[in-house]
Structures are given as C-alpha cells and as structure tokens.
Design a protein around this motif. Structure first.
Motif, short mmCIF file in Angstrom:
data_model
loop_
_atom_site.label_atom_id
_atom_site.label_comp_id
_atom_site.label_asym_id
_atom_site.label_seq_id
_atom_site.Cartn_x
_atom_site.Cartn_y
_atom_site.Cartn_z
N PRO A 9 46.60 30.78 50.79
CA PRO A 9 48.10 30.98 50.20
C PRO A 9 48.28 29.59 49.21
O PRO A 9 47.82 28.49 49.52
CB PRO A 9 48.98 31.08 51.31
N SER A 10 49.17 29.80 48.29
CA SER A 10 49.52 28.53 47.37
C SER A 10 50.26 27.69 48.64
O SER A 10 51.01 27.92 49.63
CB SER A 10 50.79 29.04 46.69
N GLY A 11 50.00 26.50 48.21
CA GLY A 11 50.25 25.30 49.25
C GLY A 11 49.46 24.97 50.40
O GLY A 11 49.71 24.17 51.02
N ALA A 12 48.44 25.90 50.38
CA ALA A 12 47.42 25.58 51.79
C ALA A 12 46.53 24.05 51.53
O ALA A 12 46.07 23.74 52.41
CB ALA A 12 46.55 26.60 51.98
N GLY A 13 46.56 23.92 50.10
CA GLY A 13 45.78 22.63 50.11
C GLY A 13 44.44 22.83 49.50
O GLY A 13 43.55 21.91 49.63
N LYS A 14 44.22 23.68 48.75
CA LYS A 14 42.89 24.26 48.21
C LYS A 14 42.13 23.35 47.45
O LYS A 14 41.23 22.77 47.55
CB LYS A 14 42.72 25.59 47.43
N ASP A 15 43.04 22.78 46.33
CA ASP A 15 42.73 22.07 45.42
C ASP A 15 42.56 20.55 45.82
O ASP A 15 41.42 20.07 45.54
CB ASP A 15 43.59 21.84 44.15
N THR A 16 43.18 20.15 46.83
CA THR A 16 43.05 18.98 47.54
C THR A 16 41.86 18.73 48.29
O THR A 16 40.92 17.79 48.24
CB THR A 16 44.20 18.57 48.27
N LEU A 17 41.54 19.89 49.05
CA LEU A 17 40.40 19.93 49.93
C LEU A 17 39.13 19.94 49.03
O LEU A 17 38.05 19.20 49.14
CB LEU A 17 40.41 21.17 50.71
N ILE A 18 38.99 20.89 47.74
CA ILE A 18 37.85 20.97 46.92
C ILE A 18 37.64 19.61 46.31
O ILE A 18 36.59 18.98 46.37
CB ILE A 18 38.24 21.86 45.73
N ALA A 19 38.71 18.80 45.99
CA ALA A 19 38.48 17.48 45.24
C ALA A 19 37.88 16.40 46.18
O ALA A 19 36.89 15.96 45.83
CB ALA A 19 39.82 16.98 44.73
N ALA A 20 38.27 16.55 47.40
CA ALA A 20 37.96 15.80 48.47
C ALA A 20 36.32 16.03 48.88
O ALA A 20 35.69 15.25 48.93
CB ALA A 20 38.70 15.69 49.81
N ALA A 21 35.91 17.32 48.64
CA ALA A 21 34.61 17.75 49.12
C ALA A 21 33.79 17.25 47.84
O ALA A 21 32.55 16.87 48.03
CB ALA A 21 34.69 19.16 49.21
N ALA A 22 34.25 17.27 46.63
CA ALA A 22 33.35 16.82 45.58
C ALA A 22 33.06 15.38 45.73
O ALA A 22 32.02 15.09 45.27
CB ALA A 22 34.04 17.19 44.38
N LEU A 23 33.95 14.62 46.23
CA LEU A 23 33.72 13.13 46.15
C LEU A 23 32.61 12.81 47.47
O LEU A 23 31.68 12.16 47.01
CB LEU A 23 34.84 12.53 46.72
N CYS A 24 32.79 13.67 48.36
CA CYS A 24 31.74 13.65 49.25
C CYS A 24 30.05 14.07 48.93
O CYS A 24 29.38 13.88 49.41
CB CYS A 24 32.15 14.12 50.52
N LEU A 25 30.49 15.15 48.22
CA LEU A 25 29.13 16.10 47.98
C LEU A 25 29.10 16.11 46.40
O LEU A 25 29.49 16.98 45.81
CB LEU A 25 29.02 17.33 48.41
N PRO A 26 28.71 15.14 45.64
CA PRO A 26 28.64 14.96 44.00
C PRO A 26 27.76 16.17 43.75
O PRO A 26 28.12 16.47 42.42
CB PRO A 26 28.27 13.62 43.84
N ALA A 27 26.95 16.60 44.34
CA ALA A 27 26.16 17.85 43.43
C ALA A 27 26.75 19.21 43.62
O ALA A 27 26.09 20.14 42.96
CB ALA A 27 24.70 17.77 44.54
N LEU A 28 27.95 19.17 44.29
CA LEU A 28 28.64 20.36 43.96
C LEU A 28 28.88 20.82 42.66
O LEU A 28 29.31 20.00 41.82
CB LEU A 28 29.83 20.56 44.63
N HIS A 29 28.69 22.14 42.26
CA HIS A 29 29.41 22.58 40.89
C HIS A 29 30.62 23.13 41.12
O HIS A 29 31.00 24.25 41.66
CB HIS A 29 28.54 23.55 40.22
N VAL A 30 31.71 22.14 40.83
CA VAL A 30 33.16 22.60 41.19
C VAL A 30 33.66 23.21 39.68
O VAL A 30 33.89 22.68 38.89
CB VAL A 30 34.07 21.40 41.60
N VAL A 31 33.90 24.62 39.90
CA VAL A 31 34.57 25.27 38.76
C VAL A 31 35.73 25.03 38.29
O VAL A 31 36.75 24.90 39.07
CB VAL A 31 34.63 27.03 39.01
N ARG A 32 36.22 24.73 37.10
CA ARG A 32 37.29 24.39 36.37
C ARG A 32 37.72 25.88 35.78
O ARG A 32 37.26 26.19 34.81
CB ARG A 32 37.26 23.34 35.39
N ARG A 33 38.81 26.17 36.34
CA ARG A 33 39.31 27.66 35.87
C ARG A 33 40.04 27.50 34.88
O ARG A 33 40.59 26.36 34.37
CB ARG A 33 40.11 28.32 36.75
N THR A 34 40.28 28.49 33.84
CA THR A 34 40.98 28.82 32.64
C THR A 34 42.09 29.47 33.03
O THR A 34 42.01 30.53 33.58
CB THR A 34 40.11 29.43 31.59
#
Length: 178
Positions: A9-34
């Motif tokens: 759901p909105s507000g669950a913190g998806k974007d915050t967690l994705i950004a933090a995981a990307a810092l820890c795992l730089p090989a991830l391909h994090v999709v930037r949505r349109t």
C-alpha cells in the motif's frame, strides 16, 4: 530472469526500502518508472510525462508494462526487460493490480510485499501532503489482495527502518551476488 516486484500500500515505504537496498547492493537494476504525475509531486525518482507523451510511448512499445492506478498512468520502460534478459537483478515498484501482467512479462517474478499497520500508513500519507484526509481514508479502505500463484515474501516496515532494509537486502542479495 531475476525480477523482483516490490508492492504494497501507499505509505508502506517501498521507495525508501528500494533506495536503501540499492545503496547496499549497487549491482541492482532499479527501475525508474514513467508516470503521468508532475515532477514537483515528489516521491520516488520517476520520469514525469504528460498523458499525450505517455500514450505516444505506449503506442511505440516503449514500455515492458504499463497500467493505470489512482488516476495516473505508470510505465516500466522496456530497458527493464532487456536488463532482466541480460541476467541483471531487476527491482521495480509495482502496483498489486498489475502483477498478473508482470508475471506474463517477467517469468519467475518474485513479489516482495511491504506492509505497515494502517495507522502508520495514514501518518505517512498525511506527511506527504499530496492527498486530503478523505482521499487517505479512501485509499486505506481500498483492498487490493495479491493475485494467486505468486511467490511472495512479506516485509513489515511499520517500525524502525533498519530491520526492514536488512530483510529486503537479505532477499535480494543471493540473486545480486550471482
């Protein structure tokens, strides 16, 4: 094809967690949505476009997936599919309602559902300042169950951030290390 759809759901913190995981795992391909949302609306890093631009791109096959939710149109660029086909670990912020379509495009899709208690969701949505109290109440009342047949990992992000980040990194790390 290692693809992870982060939903909840909105507000669950998806974007915050994705950004933090990307810092820890730089090989991830994090999709930037349109998204057909103005850039100043904030939130996740996204590419803002008009309705006309979105429709033109969709017609040209620029999206691996696209859908409508909350009065907006969302697109996953075709580059995400190409990255997955090349063996990269792809992480995308996904709507629960588009998961059947995502399963068809990304075989072996794993869903990571981010959750938080309704009170926490309401506080976070109010802090964003993008919706009225009535809109927030309607959003929280709307049920969007996950489709059947998915591999789902659930992560509670209703408390301190660090344990939720650790759980997401632990879920993604084995694939990212390959």
């Amino acid at each position: 094809m290692p693809v992870f759809a982060i939903c909840g759901p909105s507000g669950a913190g998806k974007d915050t967690l994705i950004a933090a995981a990307a810092l820890c795992l730089p090989a991830l391909h994090v999709v930037r949505r349109t998204i057909t949302r103005p850039a100043e609306a904030g939130g996740e890093p996204f590419e803002p476009v008009t309705e006309a631009e979105f429709a033109a791109r969709a017609g040209q096959g620029a999206f691996a997936l696209h859908w409508q939710a909350h009065g907006l149109r969302y697109g996953i660029p075709i580059a995400a599919l190409r990255a997955a086909e090349a063996g990269q670990v792809v992480v995308l912020n996904a709507s629960r309602r588009m998961l059947p379509q995502a399963m068809a495009v990304f075989p072996g899709l794993t869903v990571i559902e981010i959750t938080a208690p309704p009170k926490v969701l309401a506080q976070r949505l109010a802090a964003r300042g993008r919706e009225s109290a009535e809109d927030i109440a309607r959003r929280l009342a709307r049920a969007a169950p996950l489709p059947e047949g998915l591999r789902v990992l659930r992560i509670d992000n209703g408390g301190a951030l660090a344990p939720a980040v650790d759980a997401l990194v632990a879920a993604l790390q084995p694939m990212a290390a390959r």
